[in-house]
Enzyme design. Structure first.
Site, PDB file in Angstrom:
ATOM      1  N   LYS A   1       0.844  -1.190   0.000  1.00 39.76           N
ATOM      2  CA  LYS A   1       0.000   0.000   0.000  1.00 39.76           C
ATOM      3  C   LYS A   1       0.882   1.243   0.000  1.00 39.76           C
ATOM      4  O   LYS A   1       1.860   1.335   0.744  1.00 39.76           O
ATOM      5  CB  LYS A   1      -0.898  -0.018   1.244  1.00 39.76           C
ATOM      6  CG  LYS A   1      -2.080   0.921   1.191  1.00 39.76           C
ATOM      7  CD  LYS A   1      -3.016   0.664   2.364  1.00 39.76           C
ATOM      8  CE  LYS A   1      -4.260   1.533   2.265  1.00 39.76           C
ATOM      9  NZ  LYS A   1      -5.198   1.286   3.383  1.00 39.76           N
TER      10      LYS A   1
ATOM     11  N   GLU B   1     -19.819  -6.412   9.651  1.00 37.73           N
ATOM     12  CA  GLU B   1     -20.813  -5.733  10.477  1.00 37.73           C
ATOM     13  C   GLU B   1     -21.870  -6.682  11.016  1.00 37.73           C
ATOM     14  O   GLU B   1     -22.335  -6.515  12.155  1.00 37.73           O
ATOM     15  CB  GLU B   1     -21.480  -4.617   9.664  1.00 37.73           C
ATOM     16  CG  GLU B   1     -20.573  -3.456   9.323  1.00 37.73           C
ATOM     17  CD  GLU B   1     -19.751  -3.669   8.062  1.00 37.73           C
ATOM     18  OE1 GLU B   1     -18.969  -2.773   7.703  1.00 37.73           O
ATOM     19  OE2 GLU B   1     -19.893  -4.757   7.439  1.00 37.73           O
TER      20      GLU B   1
ATOM     21  N   ARG C   1     -25.724  -2.914   6.396  1.00 41.63           N
ATOM     22  CA  ARG C   1     -25.353  -4.274   6.039  1.00 41.63           C
ATOM     23  C   ARG C   1     -25.773  -5.278   7.105  1.00 41.63           C
ATOM     24  O   ARG C   1     -25.828  -6.479   6.840  1.00 41.63           O
ATOM     25  CB  ARG C   1     -23.833  -4.337   5.822  1.00 41.63           C
ATOM     26  CG  ARG C   1     -23.337  -3.480   4.673  1.00 41.63           C
ATOM     27  CD  ARG C   1     -21.848  -3.199   4.772  1.00 41.63           C
ATOM     28  NE  ARG C   1     -21.026  -4.385   4.623  1.00 41.63           N
ATOM     29  CZ  ARG C   1     -20.403  -4.729   3.499  1.00 41.63           C
ATOM     30  NH1 ARG C   1     -20.520  -3.972   2.421  1.00 41.63           N
ATOM     31  NH2 ARG C   1     -19.656  -5.798   3.443  1.00 41.63           N
TER      32      ARG C   1
END
Length: 641
Positions: A285, A372, A400
């Site tokens: 990253k 979640e 969600r």
């Protein structure tokens, strides 16, 4: 102002068809220019940086090898797709990223044929890719689906649900696992690159397929034993056993920044008759930009920055604290004296303020990853066993887990505390991240208490109130960004459930505010007073239960009542209208107006422009009142006639 880099090779590429005209040996230069263009762009616009830098070579290689857009490239989340946008006909607009009327910060179907599937929430790519692949297979049309998913997104169960069904797609589906955290892969080097080329070759894949077919001619027990031996032997070398068990041909790990490694593997996979295939690439990253490599978390999403120094333009220092920090610090202080308090987040510790809590109480802070649904039911289990869990999740992401909120929390009346960050409009992140619906989807549920903080001081009180509330589920919402600058309380106050407060007393107009539009309601009251209209402003605090006594009194004693909320239709306004109807208060003529978010998905823009578009500002509140007064006057005159 950041100067544009020299990009002579990139300047010749408008769409991937141009890219495929280049020699493979030119791709290294192209990738370097693409990276420089992205750094310069995000330095000028702000946005997501580290993730996009990590997939520059991968993006280049995919578009070089596969026939996009006939082959469908699906980016999970989509925040890493800036290099993809530059290569797919949008470079001339790339410096409009996340601005009103400009390019989205995520993939968006209406924006380009190269964005076959819109995304901004994670872990959807494999399911969508499977849909594209099977549709092509059934129709007999050409085209593969390539789903690029990060290792973080693989923490969500939906990814595995999709992989469990992926065999139906055959060789039409390619999944690329972008592992940028080194959490799965061993060190990558020449040996792993060789193994990846070998196991992705047509000879090896064909041999695996033939061996499987021959083994099936033996008894089930022998076939099962041979298959397991082949899978686990290969898994010990490559680490792909889990994916093989789910029906994928596993290839990797390979260096995601080495084009000489990437290209032949992708070509082998493209031409393979076997499938589905999962390619495991390891990337870094922030690759290629020192400040982002050294601090990938801080350069995930950035403000405008100076490319040379890496210094971000975060505006003047000081000012009111950020809402998520107020929540995290308040909860940490409460936990100092309450051993039952714990906090849960779904891969967003700093975004929700749970990182502040975790520093003080590391054993009571839980990051469940991008999961979640699990996080909500985990919190329900904690509550059922006597803990006081705070489930800190963005409004848009809590959607969600709605089934778990209903089934595992509300029906069982468990005292889970929901700290709902990013409530309301969110500016540059647009419709996918807006917290538009939480008032509506929570206030409809029996047993729930739903609060909305008008400012940072109220958030302190609501956090404490939630900690004290053991009789059922309770939620409190607050926006993105900094508070409004009110004095902070030294001691939190426990609010009486279902009771609001009168902020300003008047006699003719009543403005009923829920949440942070209170400041605009007060501005509107000033403007109405200037017109000779005495105005009451109430901060209701609670969407459920409503302060029915206060609301009934205000309706009976004021000529016009206006509700103001930054939530969708079906929220506060609907509940106030229902209360008025139940009490028979509308029989003498309706004088209630509701201001809320419009029934559209609002595009990204500056927050103040979004609120202007939504009509949740002082001028529109005043205009709504004046129109209601004219309507009432006309109705009275008509009745007299």
């Amino acid at each position: 102002m950041n100067s544009r880099p020299d990009t002579p090779l990139l300047d010749t590429v408008d769409v991937p068809a141009d890219l495929r005209k280049l020699e493979q040996g030119q791709l290294r230069q192209l990738a370097d220019e693409l990276r420089a263009e992205m750094i310069s762009t995000v330095g000028s616009t702000g946005g997501h940086l580290g993730s996009g830098l990590g997939v520059v070579e991968l993006t280049t290689a995919i578009h070089y090898v596969f026939n996009t857009p006939t082959d469908r490239l699906i980016w999970d989340v989509g925040h890493q797709a800036y290099p993809h946008k530059i290569l797919t006909g949008r470079r001339d607009r790339i410096r409009t990223l996340r601005q009103g009327g400009g390019l989205s910060g995520f993939t968006k179907r209406s924006e380009s044929e190269y964005d076959p599937f819109g995304a901004a929430h994670s872990s959807t790519s494999i399911s969508a890719g499977l849909g594209f692949a099977v549709a092509n297979k059934l129709a007999g049309t050409p085209g593969k689906a390539i789903a690029v998913i990060g290792d973080g997104a693989m923490s969500a169960g939906m990814a595995y649900e999709a992989m469990n069904n992926a065999e139906q797609a055959g060789n039409r589906l390619v999944v690329i696992l972008n592992d940028n955290d080194m959490s799965i892969a061993p060190p990558v080097g020449g040996l792993s690159a060789y193994l990846a080329r070998m196991v992705s070759s047509s000879e090896y894949l064909g041999l695996r397929s033939l061996a499987s077919k021959v083994a099936r001619k033996f008894s089930r027990r022998v076939h099962s034993g041979l298959e397991r031996a082949e899978v686990y032997t290969r898994g010990m070398v490559t680490g792909g056993t889990l994916f093989e068990e789910l029906g994928f041909y596993y290839v990797g790990p390979i260096d995601g920044h080495n084009l000489d490694h990437l290209i032949p593997v992708l070509e082998n996979v493209r031409d393979s008759e076997q499938g589905p295939i999962l390619i495991h690439v390891v990337t870094k990253k922030g690759k290629g930009y020192g400040p982002a490599e050294e601090s990938a978390d801080k350069y995930h999403g950035v403000a405008k920055f100076d490319v040379v120094s890496g210094k971000q333009d975060k505006g003047p220092g000081g000012g009111p604290p950020a809402y998520q920090n107020v929540f995290g610090e308040t909860l940490a202080k409460l936990a100092d004296t309450d051993p039952l308090i714990c906090a849960i987040t779904a891969a967003m510790p700093s975004g929700t303020g749970v990182d502040k809590f975790a520093k003080a109480h590391p054993d009571k802070a839980f990051d469940v990853g991008i999961a979640e649904q699990h996080g909500v039911t985990f919190a329900a289990g904690l509550a059922a066993q006597g803990m006081r869990p705070f489930c800190a999740i963005y409004s848009t992401f809590l959607q969600r887990a709605f089934d778990q909120v209903v089934h595992d929390v509300a029906i069982q009346n468990l005292p889970v505390r929901f700290a709902i960050d990013r409530a309301g409009l969110v500016g540059a992140d647009g419709a996918t991240h807006a917290g538009s619906f939480d008032i509506t989807y929570l206030a409809t549920l029996p047993n729930f208490v739903v609060m909305a903080a008008a400012d940072e001081a109220e958030l302190v009180h609501m956090t404490y109130t939630a900690a004290c509330h053991d009789s059922g589920p309770i939620a409190f919402r607050y926006p993105r960004g900094a508070g409004v600058g009110v004095p902070m309380p030294e001691t939190p106050q426990r609010l009486e459930i279902g009771k609001g407060r009168i902020v300003r007393q008047g006699s003719k107009i009543a403005l009923l505010s829920l949440g942070t539009r209170l400041a605009e309601a007060l501005k509107a009251a000033d403007q109405l007073e200037a017109k000779g209209l005495s105005t009451t402003v109430a901060d209701l605090r609670f969407a459920k239960p409503l302060d029915s006594e206060m609301i009934e009194k205000l309706i009976r004693t004021h000529e016009v009542v206006v509700t103001v909320e930054e939530g969708s239709i079906g929220g506060l306004g609907a509940h106030v209208l229902t209360l008025a109807s139940d009490l028979g208060l509308t029989d003498a003529g309706l004088k209630i107006r509701t201001l809320r978010l419009p029934d559209i998905f609002q595009d990204h823009d500056a927050p103040e422009k979004q609120y202007d578009e939504a009509g949740l500002n002082a001028p529109n509140i005043v205009d709504t009142v004046l129109k209601a007064l004219r309507h009432n006057s006309a109705g009275v005159e008509e009745a007299r006639a």
